[in-house]
Write an enzyme that holds these catalytic residues in place. Structure first.
Site, PDB file in Angstrom:
ATOM      1  CG  ASN A   1      -6.687  -1.044   0.123  1.00 44.08           C
ATOM      2  OD1 ASN A   1      -5.931  -0.499  -0.663  1.00 44.08           O
ATOM      3  ND2 ASN A   1      -6.275  -1.517   1.289  1.00 44.08           N
TER       4      ASN A   1
ATOM      5  CB  CYS B   1      -0.935   0.015   1.209  1.00 41.69           C
ATOM      6  SG  CYS B   1      -2.168  -1.306   1.194  1.00 41.69           S
TER       7      CYS B   1
ATOM      8  CG  HIS C   1      -3.464   3.584   1.546  1.00 42.22           C
ATOM      9  ND1 HIS C   1      -3.650   3.122   0.261  1.00 42.22           N
ATOM     10  CD2 HIS C   1      -3.642   2.510   2.366  1.00 42.22           C
ATOM     11  CE1 HIS C   1      -3.915   1.828   0.302  1.00 42.22           C
ATOM     12  NE2 HIS C   1      -3.914   1.435   1.558  1.00 42.22           N
TER      13      HIS C   1
END
Length: 336
Positions: A293, A113, A263
């Site tokens: 995500n 990520c 994020h």
């Protein structure tokens, strides 16, 4: 030392929309359960024939077009992903010929990520030292093919989507460091002791005689495993810390930032970070409700979406922060 600026953005998500209601037909879950815990309403999943580099290609083409450059001007390619087309060689090697490029370095960045900000930092360093002038940075993921879409894997499977985002970074002359468009700084961190709190155990070379076998498949360790509570707590803490580190490094206050691009792992994480730092809701741009995500792709997708929405404009001062598996986290401040 030179400086780098972002001169073009692009994104691509597959057309296949998967709603929370669709997931409730695959596993024991519900729309309200998913929204309450993550803020996600839908995500995009690819069809079987589509791979990670296919998504990356579309995002890169848009970024190059929006940058107004000839693709032959690109002298370095950085590709952030945790879902490569193949174990090796790296996805950047497969993407390069699809873009019609040759000879230039094509590098994979495997920081999950946090991968895109890590890749931005590498591109910025390459440009600052004069090694390269125009760098294409892309984050792309196909998660849908690697999720346990049963009730056993529900807590992870409902969170992830497929997508890609890209930017073109280029050398720039900065006359006024406070006003001219450029990357001000990047800040990178890792705490490897937390690696197994969010990881993919198999296939792997540290598992015995076989990197994958029937026993591993029966245990389900070929699917991502997550300690949700520990990841959530660490994400909030580290996102707050590295955001403030980036601001302090540039003698900035929170009020100086025009837009925060965090994020997109969980809407609740971002809401808690904003609450902890007292950031006004209108200054935080989120895409997780639409795309889930997409790990390394969330930041560049957010950039491209924010530009299209008129939230990210020429001259905007932006702060980005990411947290992910590793544990890894990072932040950056840049003038758009």
């Amino acid at each position: 030392m030179y400086n780098s600026e972002i001169i073009g953005t692009g994104m691509y998500v597959p057309p296949g929309v998967v709603t929370n209601h669709d997931l409730s037909k695959m596993m024991e879950t519900s729309h309200d359960w998913i929204v309450q815990r993550s803020g996600i309403e839908e995500r995009r999943w690819v069809t079987p024939e589509v791979g990670t580099t296919d998504l990356a290609l579309r995002a890169c083409e848009e970024a190059i077009k929006n940058a107004g450059i000839d693709k032959k001007e690109i002298d370095c390619l950085l590709f952030a992903t945790l879902s490569p087309d193949h174990d090796f060689p790296g996805s950047a090697c497969f993407l390069q010929p699809k873009l019609g490029l040759t000879d230039i370095p094509a590098i994979d960045v495997r920081q999950q990520c946090s991968g895109f900000i890590y890749a931005m930092s590498i591109a910025d360093a390459f440009i600052k030292t004069g090694q390269y002038k125009t760098v294409l940075v892309v984050g792309a993921e196909v998660h849908s093919k690697g999720l346990d879409k049963t009730t056993r894997g529900r807590d992870v499977a409902v969170l992830f989507g497929d997508g890609a985002g890209a930017i073109v970074m280029r050398r720039t002359d900065v006359k006024d460091p406070k006003k001219d468009s450029h990357v001000w700084s990047t800040h990178l961190y890792t705490e490897g002791a937390g690696a197994k709190e969010l990881w993919l155990e198999a296939p792997g070379m540290a598992l015995g005689a076989d990197r994958i076998n029937h026993d591993m498949l029966e245990k389900g360790i070929q699917y991502p495993q997550m300690n949700g509570k520990k990841v959530f707590a660490n994400a909030v803490r580290r996102l707050c810390e590295c955001t403030m580190t980036a601001l302090k490094a540039n003698n900035l206050a929170l009020d100086d930032i025009d837009l925060f691009l965090f994020h997109q792992a969980n809407m609740r994480i971002n809401q808690m970070v904003a609450q902890e730092l007292k950031i006004p809701e209108e200054k935080v741009f989120n895409t997780i409700q639409k795309y889930g995500n997409t790990t390394a792709a969330t930041i560049p997708i957010g950039m491209a979406e924010a530009v299209k929405a008129g939230k990210l404009k020429k001259g905007s001062l932006v702060a980005s922060a990411v947290f992910g598996s590793g544990f890894t986290w990072a932040s950056s401040v840049y003038r758009w």
